[in-house]
Design a protein around this motif. Structure first.
Motif, mmCIF file in Angstrom:
data_model
loop_
_atom_site.group_PDB
_atom_site.id
_atom_site.type_symbol
_atom_site.label_atom_id
_atom_site.label_comp_id
_atom_site.label_asym_id
_atom_site.label_seq_id
_atom_site.Cartn_x
_atom_site.Cartn_y
_atom_site.Cartn_z
ATOM 1 N N PRO A 356 -11.242 18.526 -5.565
ATOM 2 C CA PRO A 356 -10.171 19.131 -4.768
ATOM 3 C C PRO A 356 -8.952 18.222 -4.580
ATOM 4 O O PRO A 356 -7.818 18.696 -4.575
ATOM 5 N N GLY A 357 -9.193 16.919 -4.452
ATOM 6 C CA GLY A 357 -8.093 15.999 -4.234
ATOM 7 C C GLY A 357 -7.116 15.994 -5.394
ATOM 8 O O GLY A 357 -5.900 16.181 -5.211
ATOM 9 N N PHE A 358 -7.630 15.786 -6.591
ATOM 10 C CA PHE A 358 -6.711 15.732 -7.721
ATOM 11 C C PHE A 358 -6.163 17.108 -8.066
ATOM 12 O O PHE A 358 -5.047 17.222 -8.580
ATOM 13 N N ALA A 359 -6.909 18.167 -7.762
ATOM 14 C CA ALA A 359 -6.388 19.522 -7.969
ATOM 15 C C ALA A 359 -5.144 19.745 -7.109
ATOM 16 O O ALA A 359 -4.157 20.340 -7.564
ATOM 17 N N PHE A 360 -5.158 19.257 -5.864
ATOM 18 C CA PHE A 360 -3.980 19.362 -4.997
ATOM 19 C C PHE A 360 -2.788 18.615 -5.613
ATOM 20 O O PHE A 360 -1.656 19.108 -5.609
ATOM 21 N N ILE A 361 -3.039 17.408 -6.131
ATOM 22 C CA ILE A 361 -1.958 16.606 -6.706
ATOM 23 C C ILE A 361 -1.409 17.259 -7.975
ATOM 24 O O ILE A 361 -0.192 17.334 -8.182
ATOM 25 N N TYR A 362 -2.295 17.753 -8.828
ATOM 26 C CA TYR A 362 -1.875 18.404 -10.079
ATOM 27 C C TYR A 362 -1.069 19.671 -9.765
ATOM 28 O O TYR A 362 -0.014 19.914 -10.361
ATOM 29 N N ALA A 363 -1.564 20.463 -8.811
ATOM 30 C CA ALA A 363 -0.851 21.684 -8.422
ATOM 31 C C ALA A 363 0.505 21.340 -7.810
ATOM 32 O O ALA A 363 1.496 22.060 -8.024
ATOM 33 N N TYR A 415 -7.654 13.474 0.298
ATOM 34 C CA TYR A 415 -8.985 13.774 -0.239
ATOM 35 C C TYR A 415 -9.480 12.621 -1.119
ATOM 36 O O TYR A 415 -10.672 12.279 -1.102
ATOM 37 N N VAL A 416 -8.579 12.020 -1.896
ATOM 38 C CA VAL A 416 -9.001 10.962 -2.828
ATOM 39 C C VAL A 416 -9.368 9.685 -2.086
ATOM 40 O O VAL A 416 -10.404 9.078 -2.360
ATOM 41 N N VAL A 417 -8.532 9.254 -1.151
ATOM 42 C CA VAL A 417 -8.785 7.973 -0.479
ATOM 43 C C VAL A 417 -9.597 8.140 0.799
ATOM 44 O O VAL A 417 -10.028 7.146 1.389
ATOM 45 N N GLY A 418 -9.825 9.387 1.224
ATOM 46 C CA GLY A 418 -10.552 9.644 2.461
ATOM 47 C C GLY A 418 -11.890 8.944 2.584
ATOM 48 O O GLY A 418 -12.205 8.387 3.652
ATOM 49 N N PRO A 419 -12.725 8.939 1.533
ATOM 50 C CA PRO A 419 -14.028 8.271 1.665
ATOM 51 C C PRO A 419 -13.930 6.805 2.061
ATOM 52 O O PRO A 419 -14.783 6.305 2.793
#
Length: 583
Positions: A356-363, A415-419
């Motif tokens: 989901p994280g990279f999907a947001f960035i790509y979109a 989403y990407v750096v959240g963990p």
């Protein structure tokens, strides 16, 4: 020229020095209870988390105002109160804009800056934390003061003198600018604190620093305009230090700040995108050198594009008719170059590891291109701009750019750096995908319906309109509620993550930062940069071990224990191993 071993020795000494300073920060943090940490913290992660939570809070507050608007507009085309009285309709419009831009977007930008800069330069230190915390709380207080302006705020979403607002609105705006200056000063100080003389900073940090300088300078003019209004007869305080502001001069002062404002989220998002993209591409940006040249180009154009807002005003010809068109058209060029680099670096999208994280960035990248194509033939053209500027075409454009591109992309970065930031894996990937598709569908429908309606003359800044446009406002209602439900899903997933998410392995330096710096160093070396120019090399496993002699060990090379830590990232690559495997 220093040898590689000499450069690496210097890196180890610097990381050791920073590590000792960060240990002192941690010792002071341990003495504070949770309440005190909320009020004041020196830790870069806690400061970032406070900003993220504030952003989410204003996302809901601003979103609630938006749903009031969409409900009223979608259920009545005559202005008959169904959800809101017309006066409160425009007040809600003012508050929605302020809360979404300054509350949601700006706090997220500062959160990204305070987290990513110390992580990527390896210092983990925040310069002037008292300044940062004061700026944060002052900005929050100022936004609430602005929201409490009451019914007089109904016309201030245009922010055009001589329309009059509540004194609290002017006071809040001025305090908010001061708070932003404090936060920007701390961000800039943090970037210099983690900079080694003679070494280049990571490209992502370069974009964030440029963004802070641009907005800090731009805020000077809007602060002058705000104070000019507050202490004039229209300010409401009955303190007449100045006469009524000249409308044209005032408008120029306002827009000098408030079009750079439009780029404040995109430029920091660009930095985050450049840091994150190589992790999914498994290689450096296609051209690090070219990417770095985009920084000064975007700074100049982002600071000057404001003049298209005064294109039909009695300003000098070179500004109004020539510069307005040229600067607005030219800013598409560096953005086009950015996305060309982005897509070349990623290659075949079918080979990417999607989440989901990279999907947001790509979109976000795709929507930015769509929004640019929509705006470029009309906004910089004096013959067309006055015709379309007060229609749905414009708010369709800025919802593409703010909601789907800027906010959507920043959500992806979270989403990407959240963990690492939260110390927990996201509770549910499925909820993350529901958030993504709900946000894209809702805001996409909103942007398309408003843009098409505007093409046919749907006017904005009104509470009643011809029945012909009713279907467009009904679609806006549906789109707004879809995006609202998606935001609730995101908040639910965030709460579950904080309460029940699986703990992530703790490292001194975030592993995403270790990998992206290694990739950038690899790419820069390949492009002919000298070894002593490269950003500081971070330890391979993210662990900074201070040795008895005062130095540090760079940790376990790739291929042993560090390999298991990298499994939590999208992938590793030969380029990463080439740089990280040498300690």
């Amino acid at each position: 020229m220093a040898s590689k071993e000499e450069v690496r020795r210097q890196d180890r000494e610097k990381l050791s020095e920073w590590s000792r300073q960060y240990q002192e920060v941690q010792e002071r943090e341990a003495k504070r209870n949770l309440f005190m940490k909320v009020l004041y913290s020196e830790d870069y992660k806690i400061i970032a988390i406070k900003l993220v939570f504030a952003a989410v809070m204003f996302l809901f507050i601003g979103g609630a105002f938006a749903l009031f608007l969409r409900g009223q507009a979608g259920l009545s085309s005559t202005g008959t109160p169904v959800v809101l009285d017309p006066a409160y309709y425009f007040q809600a419009m003012t508050n929605h804009v302020m809360d979404m831009i300054f509350g949601a977007a700006f706090n997220t930008v500062f959160g990204v800056a305070f987290y990513m800069i110390p992580a990527m330069n390896g210092s983990r230190l925040v310069k002037w934390p008292k300044v940062a915390n004061t700026g944060f709380w002052l900005s929050i207080l100022a936004l609430f003061i602005m929201n409490l302006g009451g019914i007089k705020n109904q016309y201030l979403f245009t922010f055009l003198n001589p329309l009059q607002a509540s004194p609290t609105w002017y006071i809040g705006y001025g305090l908010m600018v001061v708070g932003e200056w404090l936060e920007m000063a701390s961000v800039l100080g943090t970037s210099f604190l983690g900079r080694v003389p003679g070494r280049l900073v990571p490209t992502a940090i370069g974009f964030i620093v440029m963004d802070m300088i641009m907005m800090a300078l731009a805020n000077i003019s809007v602060f002058i305009a705000d104070m000019w209004s507050l202490f004039s007869p229209i300010g409401g305080l009955n303190i007449y230090l100045f006469g009524i502001p000249n409308a044209e001069v005032w408008k120029g002062l306002f827009w000098f700040a408030d079009h750079p404002l439009v780029y404040f989220a995109p430029y920091t998002l660009t930095g985050a995108t450049i840091a994150i993209t190589p992790l999914y591409a498994r290689r450096p940006m296609y051209s690090v050198r070219f990417t770095r040249w985009l920084i000064p180009v975007l700074f100049v154009l982002g600071s000057s594009v404001y003049v298209h807002h005064i294109v039909d005003d009695p300003w000098p010809l070179i500004l109004r008719d020539i510069f307005a068109q040229t600067s607005t058209a030219l800013i598409a060029v560096p953005f086009a170059a950015l996305w060309l680099l982005f897509f070349i670096t990623l290659g075949d999208p079918r080979k990417l590891k999607w989440d989901p994280g990279f999907a947001f960035i790509y979109a976000a990248a795709v929507w930015n291109i769509i929004g640019g194509i929509q705006a470029e033939p009309t906004n910089p053209t004096p013959a067309l701009d006055p015709t379309i500027h007060n229609t749905g075409w414009i708010f369709g454009h800025f919802h593409i750019m703010l909601a789907i591109y800027s906010v959507g992309g920043l959500l992806g970065a979270l989403y990407v750096v959240g963990p690492d930031l939260f110390g927990k894996q996201w509770y549910s990937v499925k909820l993350g995908w529901l958030h993504f598709w709900g946000w894209q569908a809702g805001m996409g429908l909103f942007a398309i319906a408003s843009s098409e309606g505007g093409f046919f003359g749907l006017i904005r800044r009104e509470v009643a309109w011809a029945g012909f446009y009713e279907v467009y406002y009904q679609l806006l209602l549906i789109g707004g509620w879809l995006a609202g439900f998606a935001t609730i899903i995101f908040a639910y997933n965030l709460i579950l993550t904080l309460l029940y998410g699986e703990k992530t392995p703790k490292t001194d330096v975030p592993m995403w930062a270790v990998q992206t710096i290694a990739l950038e160093r690899y790419g820069m070396r390949r492009e002919g940069y000298k070894e002593e120019e490269l950003p500081v090399m971070l330890p391979a496993d993210g662990m900074i071990r201070v040795e008895e002699n005062g130095g540090i060990s760079n940790g376990t090379p790739i291929g042993t224990r560090a390999a298991s830590d990298l499994n939590s990232l999208p992938s590793s690559s030969p380029g990463v191993k080439a740089d990280m495997g040498k300690s």
